[in-house]
Design a protein around this motif. Structure first.
Motif, PDB file in Angstrom:
ATOM      1  N   ASP A  97     -45.124  35.560   8.256  1.00 40.46           N
ATOM      2  CA  ASP A  97     -45.786  36.829   7.940  1.00 40.46           C
ATOM      3  C   ASP A  97     -46.637  36.718   6.691  1.00 40.46           C
ATOM      4  N   GLY A  98     -47.899  36.362   6.873  1.00 37.76           N
ATOM      5  CA  GLY A  98     -48.844  36.323   5.766  1.00 37.76           C
ATOM      6  C   GLY A  98     -48.884  34.995   5.043  1.00 37.76           C
ATOM      7  N   GLY A  99     -49.903  34.857   4.214  1.00 42.40           N
ATOM      8  CA  GLY A  99     -50.045  33.657   3.397  1.00 42.40           C
ATOM      9  C   GLY A  99     -50.767  32.522   4.083  1.00 42.40           C
ATOM     10  N   ILE A 100     -51.197  32.707   5.327  1.00 36.46           N
ATOM     11  CA  ILE A 100     -51.944  31.662   6.019  1.00 36.46           C
ATOM     12  C   ILE A 100     -53.377  31.694   5.491  1.00 36.46           C
ATOM     13  N   VAL A 101     -53.774  30.649   4.794  1.00 33.78           N
ATOM     14  CA  VAL A 101     -55.108  30.581   4.202  1.00 33.78           C
ATOM     15  C   VAL A 101     -55.924  29.476   4.859  1.00 33.78           C
ATOM     16  N   TYR A 102     -55.340  28.294   4.985  1.00 30.46           N
ATOM     17  CA  TYR A 102     -56.034  27.140   5.540  1.00 30.46           C
ATOM     18  C   TYR A 102     -55.452  26.782   6.897  1.00 30.46           C
ATOM     19  N   ASP A 103     -56.222  26.003   7.668  1.00 33.37           N
ATOM     20  CA  ASP A 103     -55.777  25.597   9.000  1.00 33.37           C
ATOM     21  C   ASP A 103     -54.413  24.906   8.957  1.00 33.37           C
ATOM     22  N   TYR A 104     -54.224  24.018   7.988  1.00 35.50           N
ATOM     23  CA  TYR A 104     -52.975  23.264   7.950  1.00 35.50           C
ATOM     24  C   TYR A 104     -51.765  24.151   7.682  1.00 35.50           C
ATOM     25  N   HIS A 105     -51.972  25.324   7.098  1.00 35.09           N
ATOM     26  CA  HIS A 105     -50.861  26.252   6.903  1.00 35.09           C
ATOM     27  C   HIS A 105     -50.271  26.681   8.248  1.00 35.09           C
ATOM     28  N   MET A 106     -51.113  26.790   9.269  1.00 33.80           N
ATOM     29  CA  MET A 106     -50.627  27.163  10.600  1.00 33.80           C
ATOM     30  C   MET A 106     -49.696  26.086  11.144  1.00 33.80           C
ATOM     31  N   THR A 107     -50.119  24.828  10.999  1.00 33.37           N
ATOM     32  CA  THR A 107     -49.298  23.728  11.492  1.00 33.37           C
ATOM     33  C   THR A 107     -47.981  23.661  10.723  1.00 33.37           C
TER      34      THR A 107
END
Length: 155
Positions: free
Chosen positions: A10-20
């Motif tokens: 829930d939140g804090g996803i800034v860069y693509d690698y954060h998703m991974t």
């Protein structure tokens, strides 16, 4: 109870690698408001700030969103703090181009982990804390990078 409860990043996803990272650490799904706010298709204004294009963004728990019902615990006192931000995010162009690139990056990382599926990624991924020096040494260093190498070659 034996009942599976899905996990949300829930939140804090800034860069693509954060998703991974979120998927590897067990997330079943992610909140991606900030990610999607950067694109042409988001309904916010594109503004030029000091020569850089930005898009307006405000989090669900911000005063601008006025979503106090979500956080109201009842009683006489009303919620007296904000949990979200009212800010700008870097403009990133079209949704289609960026989502395809993000998915390619996630797939590449999964491949590097030997995983074909998200459950397999969650089993096989190993997160390792590294130093700032390791990050520098692991990338291109001690070279002068060209700005646009593709224009140097015939088409």
């Amino acid at each position: 109870t034996g009942i599976y409860v899905p996990i949300c990043s829930d939140g804090g996803i800034v860069y693509d690698y954060h998703m991974t990272l979120a998927l590897a650490m067990g997330a079943d799904f992610m909140m991606l408001g900030r990610y999607f706010a950067r694109f042409d298709e988001s309904p916010t204004n594109k503004v030029n700030i000091n020569g850089t294009y930005m898009k307006e963004y405000w989090g669900e728990g911000s005063a601008r969103a006025r979503n106090w019902q979500r956080y109201d615990l009842g009683g006489d006192k009303k919620l007296s703090f904000e949990e979200g931000v009212d800010s700008y995010v870097p403009y990133a162009g079209s949704l289609k181009d960026n989502v395809n690139l993000t998915i390619s990056k996630i797939r590449s990382t999964m491949c590097n982990c030997g995983a074909l599926t998200i459950p397999e990624l969650q089993k096989k991924a190993k997160l390792t804390l590294v130093s700032a020096t390791s990050l520098v040494e692991g990338g291109a260093h001690d070279v002068l990078l060209k700005e646009n190498t593709s224009s140097n070659y015939p088409k």
